[in-house]
Structures are given as structure tokens and as C-alpha cells.
Write a protein that holds these residues in place. Sequence first.
Motif, PDB file in Angstrom:
ATOM      1  N   VAL A  39       0.886  -1.175   0.000  1.00 20.15           N
ATOM      2  CA  VAL A  39       0.000   0.000   0.000  1.00 20.15           C
ATOM      3  C   VAL A  39       0.914   1.213   0.000  1.00 20.15           C
ATOM      4  CG1 VAL A  39      -1.872   1.224   1.169  1.00 20.15           C
ATOM      5  CG2 VAL A  39      -1.727  -1.278   1.331  1.00 20.15           C
ATOM      6  N   ALA A  40       1.015   1.875  -1.144  1.00 25.08           N
ATOM      7  CA  ALA A  40       1.949   2.999  -1.264  1.00 25.08           C
ATOM      8  C   ALA A  40       1.620   3.824  -2.502  1.00 25.08           C
ATOM      9  CB  ALA A  40       3.377   2.465  -1.363  1.00 25.08           C
ATOM     10  N   ARG A  41       1.828   5.130  -2.377  1.00 20.49           N
ATOM     11  CA  ARG A  41       1.670   5.997  -3.555  1.00 20.49           C
ATOM     12  C   ARG A  41       3.002   6.201  -4.259  1.00 20.49           C
ATOM     13  NH1 ARG A  41      -3.101  10.124  -2.413  1.00 20.49           N
ATOM     14  NH2 ARG A  41      -4.684   8.496  -2.475  1.00 20.49           N
ATOM     15  N   GLY A  42       4.060   5.851  -3.578  1.00 17.64           N
ATOM     16  CA  GLY A  42       5.389   6.034  -4.146  1.00 17.64           C
ATOM     17  C   GLY A  42       6.417   5.388  -3.232  1.00 17.64           C
ATOM     18  N   ARG A  43       7.665   5.571  -3.580  1.00 15.73           N
ATOM     19  CA  ARG A  43       8.752   4.883  -2.872  1.00 15.73           C
ATOM     20  C   ARG A  43       8.786   5.182  -1.367  1.00 15.73           C
ATOM     21  NH1 ARG A  43      14.186   2.984  -4.194  1.00 15.73           N
ATOM     22  NH2 ARG A  43      15.113   2.753  -2.140  1.00 15.73           N
ATOM     23  N   GLU A  44       8.592   6.463  -1.002  1.00 15.03           N
ATOM     24  CA  GLU A  44       8.691   6.814   0.427  1.00 15.03           C
ATOM     25  C   GLU A  44       7.665   6.061   1.259  1.00 15.03           C
ATOM     26  OE1 GLU A  44       8.762  10.931   1.450  1.00 15.03           O
ATOM     27  OE2 GLU A  44      10.486  11.303   0.130  1.00 15.03           O
ATOM     28  N   ASP A  45       6.429   5.975   0.736  1.00 13.26           N
ATOM     29  CA  ASP A  45       5.387   5.210   1.443  1.00 13.26           C
ATOM     30  C   ASP A  45       5.799   3.739   1.536  1.00 13.26           C
ATOM     31  OD1 ASP A  45       3.796   7.462   1.420  1.00 13.26           O
ATOM     32  OD2 ASP A  45       2.540   6.787  -0.248  1.00 13.26           O
ATOM     33  N   ALA A  46       6.323   3.220   0.432  1.00  8.57           N
ATOM     34  CA  ALA A  46       6.675   1.787   0.379  1.00  8.57           C
ATOM     35  C   ALA A  46       7.734   1.439   1.411  1.00  8.57           C
ATOM     36  CB  ALA A  46       7.133   1.412  -1.022  1.00  8.57           C
ATOM     37  N   GLU A  47       8.666   2.361   1.609  1.00  9.40           N
ATOM     38  CA  GLU A  47       9.723   2.102   2.593  1.00  9.40           C
ATOM     39  C   GLU A  47       9.152   1.967   3.998  1.00  9.40           C
ATOM     40  OE1 GLU A  47      12.575   5.221   2.094  1.00  9.40           O
ATOM     41  OE2 GLU A  47      13.339   4.363   0.229  1.00  9.40           O
ATOM     42  N   LYS A  48       8.003   2.643   4.235  1.00 10.47           N
ATOM     43  CA  LYS A  48       7.391   2.605   5.577  1.00 10.47           C
ATOM     44  C   LYS A  48       6.330   1.506   5.696  1.00 10.47           C
ATOM     45  CE  LYS A  48       7.740   7.593   5.794  1.00 10.47           C
ATOM     46  NZ  LYS A  48       6.877   8.531   5.103  1.00 10.47           N
ATOM     47  N   ASP A  49       6.028   0.855   4.601  1.00 12.13           N
ATOM     48  CA  ASP A  49       4.977  -0.175   4.592  1.00 12.13           C
ATOM     49  C   ASP A  49       5.597  -1.522   5.008  1.00 12.13           C
ATOM     50  OD1 ASP A  49       2.766  -1.792   4.038  1.00 12.13           O
ATOM     51  OD2 ASP A  49       3.100  -1.762   1.860  1.00 12.13           O
ATOM     52  N   GLY A  50       5.695  -1.707   6.314  1.00 13.75           N
ATOM     53  CA  GLY A  50       6.361  -2.901   6.848  1.00 13.75           C
ATOM     54  C   GLY A  50       5.738  -4.193   6.356  1.00 13.75           C
ATOM     55  N   THR A  51       4.415  -4.233   6.274  1.00 18.74           N
ATOM     56  CA  THR A  51       3.745  -5.468   5.821  1.00 18.74           C
ATOM     57  C   THR A  51       4.088  -5.745   4.362  1.00 18.74           C
ATOM     58  OG1 THR A  51       1.950  -4.991   7.352  1.00 18.74           O
ATOM     59  CG2 THR A  51       1.484  -6.621   5.649  1.00 18.74           C
ATOM     60  N   GLY A  52       4.037  -4.699   3.544  1.00 17.25           N
ATOM     61  CA  GLY A  52       4.365  -4.856   2.122  1.00 17.25           C
ATOM     62  C   GLY A  52       5.795  -5.361   1.940  1.00 17.25           C
ATOM     63  N   LEU A  53       6.681  -4.802   2.727  1.00 15.10           N
ATOM     64  CA  LEU A  53       8.086  -5.180   2.665  1.00 15.10           C
ATOM     65  C   LEU A  53       8.265  -6.665   3.029  1.00 15.10           C
ATOM     66  CD1 LEU A  53      10.753  -3.651   2.246  1.00 15.10           C
ATOM     67  CD2 LEU A  53      10.838  -3.280   4.709  1.00 15.10           C
TER      68      LEU A  53
END
Length: 200
Positions: free
Chosen positions: A165-179
Motif C-alpha cells: 500500500v503505497a503511492r510512491g517509494r517513500e510510502d513503500a519504505e514505511k509499509d512494513g507489511t508490504g516489505l
Amino acid sequence: MVKVVGVVGSHRRNGATEFLVREALKAAEEEGVEVEMVTLADKKIEFCKVCFDCSPEKEGVCSIRDDDVPEICRKLEEADGIIVGSPVYFGLPTGRLKALMDRTVALRRGGFKLRNKVGGALAVGGHRNGGQETTLTAIHAWMLVHDMLVVSDGKPTSHFGATGVARGREDAEKDGTGLQLARSLGKRVAEAAKQLRRKA
Ligand SMILES: Cc1cc2nc3c(=O)[nH]c(=O)nc-3n(C[C@H](O)[C@H](O)[C@H](O)COP(=O)(O)O)c2cc1C
């Protein structure tokens, strides 16, 4: 050596999808396989012309040879495992990724060259239920039609693939579940590809 290729279907470099596919590949590499990432953002991908030249009874190869697809197809053919990641666009993969998927028809008509390769899917959307699963299903459909062996995101969740769940890279870095899901997917694809190679 067993090889896993990750395809990034985003229209842009360094976005959320590239970040998560890279994480999946890092996890795959930790399983002792060779990895390579193919980003589509900087590639020239023409649409399939429906000329059927790739049919065995005609030329047997795609008539479009001056874009980046022949090289991408070579990489897919060499791989034992393929991870395909896409941003969610209106609940589905990007048009860029779909254009590539359509062009890979030459690999199918040319003798199912992707048969028995392990496939895992990854999708990133801006919203929690923005269509990640429908995007995964569309990627799985491409894999199934190529006679690939689709795997889940593996332990501990083992569902339909990795979702972010992310609009871009910065969100993705904080998306622990996605990671975590991306890493599990990479591990699972590598594990299954190694297993199949041992049995072959
Ligand atoms: C044309 C367009 C359509 C989108 N449609 C959806 C959508 O249906 N559901 C969703 O959750 N996010 C949607 N998004 C958001 C993207 O999926 C999200 O920003 C994603 O992180 C982009 O990946 P990238 O960083 O690799 O470019 C859309 C974005 C664009 C530009």
C-alpha cells in the motif's frame, strides 16, 4: 546457477514497485540464487501487431525486432523463476506491463518457452483495497497461460502474492507489511525454483 528475474511494470523508475521488487530479489538472493531486475519504465515496448509471424507455421519469431522486447524475452527464457510486479492502475496492471505480456505470445507459440518456470506476483496500490488482488490475478493469468507454475507469497502468510500500500517509494519504505510480503515472495520463488531444478 538458478536464476530469478524480477520485472517492474511501473511507468517510473525508483517508485514503490521497483523498491518492493528489489526487496523480493534481495530475499531471493539470500536463498543462494542469481537475480536480475528488469525495469520496464526505460524500455521501448511496441504493441503486438497480431501478424502471427511468431506462429511455427510462419516465421516462428516476432516480426518486431527493433525494440527492447526481444532482449527482455531472452532474459525471461533464461530464468528459472520470474517475479512480476506492477502498480495497481484501475484495479489492474499497467498498460506498459500488459503490452509486454502480449508480446510474450511469441514465447508461447514458439514452444511454451516459459513452461514450468516458477512465477510470483507483486502489486502496489495507493489504497489498502485498491485492487491489489485483482492485479495479482491478472498477472497470474499471464503466468498460467504460459504454463508457468504459480506460487503464493509463501510462509508465513501464503496468500495470493505480495501486496503493498503505497503511492510512491517513500510510502513503500514505511509499509512494513508490504516489505515483509515482498521478501516472503522472493524467498518462495527462489525456494521453488531451486526445488524444481533439483528434480529436473
Ligand atoms: C492512472 C493511475 C491509476 C491508479 N489506480 C489505482 C487503483 O485503482 N487503486 C489503487 O490502489 N491505486 C491506484 N493508483 C495508485 C498507484 O497504484 C500507486 O501510486 C503506486 O504506488 C504506483 O507505483 P509506482 O510508485 O511504482 O509508480 C493509480 C495511479 C495512477 C497513476
